[in-house]
Design a protein around this motif. Structure first.
Motif, short mmCIF file in Angstrom:
data_model
loop_
_atom_site.label_atom_id
_atom_site.label_comp_id
_atom_site.label_asym_id
_atom_site.label_seq_id
_atom_site.Cartn_x
_atom_site.Cartn_y
_atom_site.Cartn_z
N PRO A 29 0.88 -1.24 0.25
CA PRO A 29 0.01 0.16 0.05
C PRO A 29 0.92 1.33 0.18
O PRO A 29 1.96 1.09 0.27
N THR A 30 0.18 2.35 -0.65
CA THR A 30 0.73 3.46 -0.49
C THR A 30 0.49 4.20 0.81
O THR A 30 -0.89 4.47 0.84
N TYR A 43 -5.85 -7.34 -1.79
CA TYR A 43 -5.03 -8.39 -0.83
C TYR A 43 -5.79 -9.33 -0.52
O TYR A 43 -5.15 -10.53 -0.06
N LYS A 282 -10.07 7.54 -2.49
CA LYS A 282 -9.82 8.00 -1.19
C LYS A 282 -10.07 9.43 -0.92
O LYS A 282 -9.86 9.94 -0.05
#
Ligand code: AMP
Ligand code: ZN
Length: 465
Positions: A29-30, A43, A282
């Motif tokens: 992940p970032t 995932y 996001k």
């Protein structure tokens, strides 16, 4: 095991480089914000792949990076570093942001029964390695310095567009953000291996390099960490479909340039989870996280069950209505399994018969919905006694990881019970005083702890969710 390989666009028999050993790399992940449940769908699919291979007796080793530098807001080499953006948003340092959201990600994994890869490396811990790789690529004329940055020359890569199947012409019109029209580049699709200060003066994370103080591009991280942890040959590389271009395309170009041979044989990509508006994001105010699901009273494994009901290569639309349907089905399934009488002789003949059916579904490009159907078939099969059914489902759950045979601890500690009763009292008073904000806050606080309040005519009680 048959897997769909994005590289060849075919379902292929999986054959590892070395006997029974499987080396898997998954993009991590970032960590500039919470993971949304779309990220986590990817995932979950990777977790099924890893556990499925273990179920089939492969010796699996899996590595993942944590992206804490270099991932810009656009997949092209433009925009701000996402980590800087996160730090500015929250008035914290990049390190604080990275640590906080890495931990939050691990907690999400735990809640969803996603096994942590045995190797996890932070991108920022491996900068020396990227510098070494970039220098070799410059020396061998795969990379060049221009306007202070180091670029990879994609015209030197063999089959640059093979993974994505893209048509270069479509990319060069300048309307896509995946390719930047930059006068410093030899080819419009060349990508940055190393940024210097000439481009982003305000970048906080920076390192000395032979080309000036700066920081690595996003793609080189995964090539470097994979090479360092898993060696020169990788069996499977995974990620979401958005990673195919440019990220994985660029990883192949630079890894093969650096290593001088083919790097990874199988590329597996998970389709996206979308919401009704089309894309999970996001940047929208309240985005969908595991914590939000928990706040709303959903056991995160209901979301895992929801994902396993569809194939990882089909895109999936999320809605709370469909999650509610999954919740009913999941609870029913789990209750049925837990109500099985575990005393009795296990019939190993039936166990092996059903294991073969389960393996068949698994080996068919991870057909998780069929794996669930086999689970339901076990429950329905009158030839099997309860103990055998329980034993088989426990075995399947080593891959499904839905806690189907795990008893729910329905008791709270005495201290928590005391706290709940006090909170109920406070909330009742708040409601009497028409302070609904406070009443709601108390309800949500308890929900976060897995306690849902139930208002009845006789008063308020609670249940453990
Ligand atoms: P990121 O944190 O943005 O680097 O993404 C982490 C992983 O989530 C990558 O493997 C992405 O390909 C994947 N991903 C991003 N968006 C979605 C989505 N909507 N559905 C499924 N996977 C996604
Ligand atoms: Zn990656």
């Amino acid at each position: 095991m048959k897997l769909y390989n994005t590289l060849t666009k075919k379902i292929e028999e999986f054959i590892p480089f070395e006997d029974n050993k499987v080396r898997i790399y998954t993009c991590g992940p970032t960590v500039y914000n919470y993971a949304h449940i779309g990220n986590l769908r990817t995932y979950i699919f990777e977790d099924i792949l890893e556990k499925g291979l273990r179920y089939l007796n492969y010796d699996v080793i899996r590595a993942m990076n944590i992206t804490d530098v270099g991932h810009l807001t656009s997949d092209a080499d433009t925009g701000e570093d996402k980590m800087l953006q996160g730090a500015q948003r929250e008035g914290k340092t990049v390190t604080e942001i990275a640590e906080f959201y890495t931990e939050a990600f691990f907690k999400d994994m735990e809640d969803l029964n996603i096994k942590k890869p045995e190797i996890i490396e932070k991108a920022s811990d491996n900068v020396d390695l990227y510098i070494k790789m970039i220098q070799k690529m410059i020396d061998e004329d795969y990379a060049y310095i221009s306007n202070g940055n180091v670029y990879f020359d994609i015209s030197k890569a063999k089959d640059y567009y093979k993974l994505s199947g893209k048509n270069p012409e479509d990319l060069f019109v300048g309307v896509r953000d995946t390719v930047e029209l930059d006068a410093a580049k030899r080819n419009p699709a060349d990508f940055v291996l190393w940024f210097t200060l000439s481009k982003f003066e305000n970048h906080i994370m920076k390192w000395d390099s032979p080309w000036g103080i700066g920081y690595p591009g996003w793609h080189i991280e995964c090539s470097g960490i994979s090479y360092k942890t898993l060696g020169e040959h990788l069996d499977i590389h995974c990620g979401g479909i958005d990673n195919i271009f440019p990220h994985h395309t660029n990883e192949i170009a630079q890894s093969e340039a650096y290593l001088g041979h083919k790097w990874c044989n199988y590329w597996c990509h998970g389709a996206h989870l979308n919401d009704n508006s089309g894309k999970m994001s996001k940047s929208k105010g309240e985005f969908l996280t595991v914590s939000l699901l928990k706040e709303k009273g959903y056991n995160p494994l209901i979301y895992r069950y929801f994902c396993l009901n569809s194939h990882y290569r089909n895109s999936l639309i999320f809605s709370f209505e469909s999650l509610d349907t999954a919740k009913i089905a999941y609870n029913k399934l789990k209750n049925k399994v837990l109500s099985l009488n575990r005393v009795g002789n296990i019939d190993y003949q039936f166990k092996s018969e059903y294991q073969n059916k389960f393996k068949e579904a698994l080996e068919n490009d991870l057909n998780t919905s069929l794996m669930l159907t086999v689970t339901y078939d076990v429950l329905k099969d009158d030839r099997l006694n309860d103990a055998t059914k329980f034993e088989i489902i426990k075995d399947f759950d080593t891959v499904l990881s839905l806690d189907l045979t795990k008893e729910v601890d329905k008791k709270v500690s005495d201290n928590l019970e005391q706290e709940i009763l006090e909170k109920i009292k406070l909330r009742t008073e708040a409601k009497k005083n028409k302070d609904f904000e406070k009443a709601d806050a108390i309800r949500n606080e308890l929900l976060q702890k897995g306690i849902r309040l139930i208002d009845t005519r006789e008063g308020t009680t609670y249940e453990i969710v």
